[in-house]
Every structure is written in structure tokens, then in C-alpha cells.
Design an enzyme around this catalytic site. Structure first.
Site, PDB file in Angstrom:
ATOM      1  N   HIS A 110       0.880  -1.170  -0.010  1.00 41.83           N
ATOM      2  CA  HIS A 110      -0.048  -0.109  -0.023  1.00 41.83           C
ATOM      3  C   HIS A 110       0.784   1.169   0.127  1.00 41.83           C
ATOM      4  O   HIS A 110       1.930   1.264   0.410  1.00 41.83           O
ATOM      5  CB  HIS A 110      -0.858   0.075   1.324  1.00 41.83           C
ATOM      6  N   ASP A 147       0.459   5.280   1.643  1.00 43.26           N
ATOM      7  CA  ASP A 147      -0.144   5.812   2.911  1.00 43.26           C
ATOM      8  C   ASP A 147      -1.319   6.820   2.472  1.00 43.26           C
ATOM      9  O   ASP A 147      -0.880   7.457   1.518  1.00 43.26           O
ATOM     10  CB  ASP A 147       0.898   6.520   3.716  1.00 43.26           C
ATOM     11  N   HIS A 194       4.689   0.056   0.179  1.00 40.25           N
ATOM     12  CA  HIS A 194       5.433  -0.765   1.195  1.00 40.25           C
ATOM     13  C   HIS A 194       4.449  -1.810   2.092  1.00 40.25           C
ATOM     14  O   HIS A 194       3.080  -1.876   1.633  1.00 40.25           O
ATOM     15  CB  HIS A 194       5.925   0.104   2.342  1.00 40.25           C
ATOM     16  N   ARG A 221       5.327   6.932  13.756  1.00 42.06           N
ATOM     17  CA  ARG A 221       5.430   7.534  12.080  1.00 42.06           C
ATOM     18  C   ARG A 221       4.863   8.990  12.282  1.00 42.06           C
ATOM     19  O   ARG A 221       3.877   9.352  12.819  1.00 42.06           O
ATOM     20  CB  ARG A 221       4.457   6.754  11.406  1.00 42.06           C
TER      21      ARG A 221
END
Length: 285
Positions: free
Chosen positions: A109, A111, A258, A273
């Protein structure tokens, strides 16, 4: 299609760089991201990000405030809807799994593609990692595009896909899809986007958030999406990063996808993150 972008010409200055694979990814060595002089290295780090798609750093003992400060050198920051509203630093999304929570990020995917302006990039810091497992894989979706036939490239370049937050976060946040759509309505993005800084063409659909391709039947859309998704699974467009506590991955969300391997259950893996806001995807004919 010949690319208009010359990666070799990017000036990464005095950075010490160790590429992971020919396709994507590099470690930047001997650098302290908490240094008072880190601003001097930001242009070279940005050039490395454009050149390699994702860059990695080791042994970075950053506080949350230092993590946020480093990310702000690259743009405005986002707050993810999964972040608790009372969290001290809302820019930090904590992703923690252990004996009571199996990892759920084990699919290819990009983000927040459900945003009208998806993120430029994400900076992920490992706080606690399993002794073995929990690696993250990255795929260069420009190379995925380049490996399509010229006829398939031309066909996909005229298409638009819909990206929907509810596909993942309705269940995780315990909300009905329509409630999420009130604040985050499904977004429409080109199936092939043009990278705004490099000019490269990139496959921009992903298994997490893309619901369908407009103008195709449900069967046609599902077939084409599966075909495009499979491009990320090609080992020759990938790299794989093994985490240590204090490791950082900084990826360009506009060119790579990723996948976080969830092979470490029931061990603990705790990541934080910070995400840099981007702009609206477009396709330049």
C-alpha cells in the site's frame, strides 16, 4: 517510455550512502538527525529520497519532538484520524503490536491515498522490535509502470481510481463507513500519476485503499487492479529492510509502496510515524 529524470545527476553532497538494491532503497550512514546542524544536510537528504525512493538511518535516539522537528524540514505535517485525540504530540502515529494484537500492515500500500492530497512521505522510527521478523519491504512503482507493456501503459494513463478510507479504518476505528465518509469522502486519483518532482510515471493504486476504477465494469476493474497490484510483488523492483531499535525509514509515498511483514507474532513491535503532507496527484500527458 524514456524518463525525463536523471537520478544519477542528483547531488547528495557529502552523505555516505549504501544502496540496498539497484531498484530502490539506500542507507545513509554516519549522520545524527537530532544534530543542531541537520538543516545543512536537508537538501542532500531530499535529493537522496528522490534518487532512491526510500532512505534508512540507524541508531537515531530521537525524542518525539526531535522526530517531528526533523520531519518539518520537508513540509507541513498531517495528523492521522487513528491518532488518539488527547495525545500529547498528535503528529506522531504510534503503531504497536504484540501478544494481543497481530500486525495488520502486511499488504502492499501507499499511505493515506484516501486523502484528496495524499502524503509526500512518511518517516517511521522503530522504538521496539522483535529479535527476528517484522521487516518492511518497499517497491518502486515507477519501475512497476515501466514493466507494463506500452499498450497497457497507454490504457491505464487515461483512467481514474477511487480510494476509500473505510476499506481499512471502518473496522479499526469501530465506525460505519458513512460516518468516516462525512469527514473523509472517497478520493479520485489517476491510476498512473506523474511524480511532481521527478516527472516519472508511477502506478498509483493499492490493495488497501483503492476500491475500483471508474468507467469499467466491476469484473474489469477487479481484473485490472489485481494486475497492477501484482507489479509491487516483483522482487526485482523491491528492497527489504531489517529493523533495529532506533532505525528510521523515510519513504517517498508518491513513488513507492510498502508492506510490513507480520511474521513476528506474538513478539512486540512498536513504531512511531510522522507523515509529511503532499499535494493532489495528477497525470501529465
Amino acid at each position: 517510455m524514456a524518463t525525463i529524470f536523471d537520478r544519477a545527476a542528483l547531488d547528495t553532497g557529502a552523505l555516505t550512502i549504501k544502496p540496498l538494491t539497484p531498484a530502490i532503497g539506500a542507507e545513509i550512514l554516519d549522520i545524527d538527525l537530532a544534530s543542531d546542524r541537520i538543516a545543512d544536510s536537508i537538501p542532500q537528504i531530499r535529493a537522496a529520497l528522490l534518487k532512491y525512493g526510500v532512505v534508512f538511518f540507524r541508531d537515531q535516539d530521537l525524542t518525539q519532538q526531535q522526530h517531528i522537528a526533523f520531519a518539518r524540514h520537508f513540509g507541513e505535517l498531517e495528523v492521522h484520524p487513528a491518532t488518539p485525540v488527547d495525545q500529547e504530540n498528535p503528529e506522531v502515529l504510534r503503531i504497536a503490536h504484540g501478544p494481543k494484537s497481530r500486525g495488520q500492515e502486511n499488504y502492499w500500500h501507499s499511505d493515506v491515498t484516501w486523502r484528496p492530497e495524499p502524503s509526500l512521505g512518511s518517516i517511521l522510527l522503530a522504538r521496539e522490535v522483535p529479535e527476528c521478523g517484522g521487516d518492511t519491504l518497499f517497491a518502486n512503482m515507477h519501475l512497476g509502470y515501466e514493466r507494463l507493456s506500452s499498450e497497457m501503459q497507454r490504457f491505464c494513463e487515461g483512467l481514474t481510481a477511487v480510494h476509500d478510507i473505510a476499506r481499512v479504518f471502518a473496522k479499526r476505528l469501530g465506525k460505519a463507513p458513512e460516518d468516516l465518509h462525512d469527514k473523509y469522502p472517497p478520493a479520485r486519483h489517476p491510476v498512473i500519476r506523474t511524480h511532481p518532482e521527478t516527472g516519472e510515471r508511477v502506478i498509483y493504486v493499492n490493495t488497501a485503499f483503492t476500491s475500483h476504477i471508474e468507467g469499467l465494469s466491476a469484473k474489469e476493474s477487479a481484473w485490472l487492479l489485481d494486475h497492477l497490484y501484482s507489479s509491487a510483488k516483483d522482487a526485482e523492483v523491491q528492497c527489504r529492510f531489517r529493523w533495529e531499535a532506533g532505525s528510521i525509514a523515510f519513504w517517498d509515498n508518491r513513488v513507492c509502496q510498502h508492506l510490513a511483514a507480520s511474521d513476528y507474532f506474538p513478539a512486540r513491535r512498536v513504531m512511531e510515524r510522522v507523515t509529511i503532507a503532499g499535494d493532489a496527484p495528477f497525470f501529465r500527458p
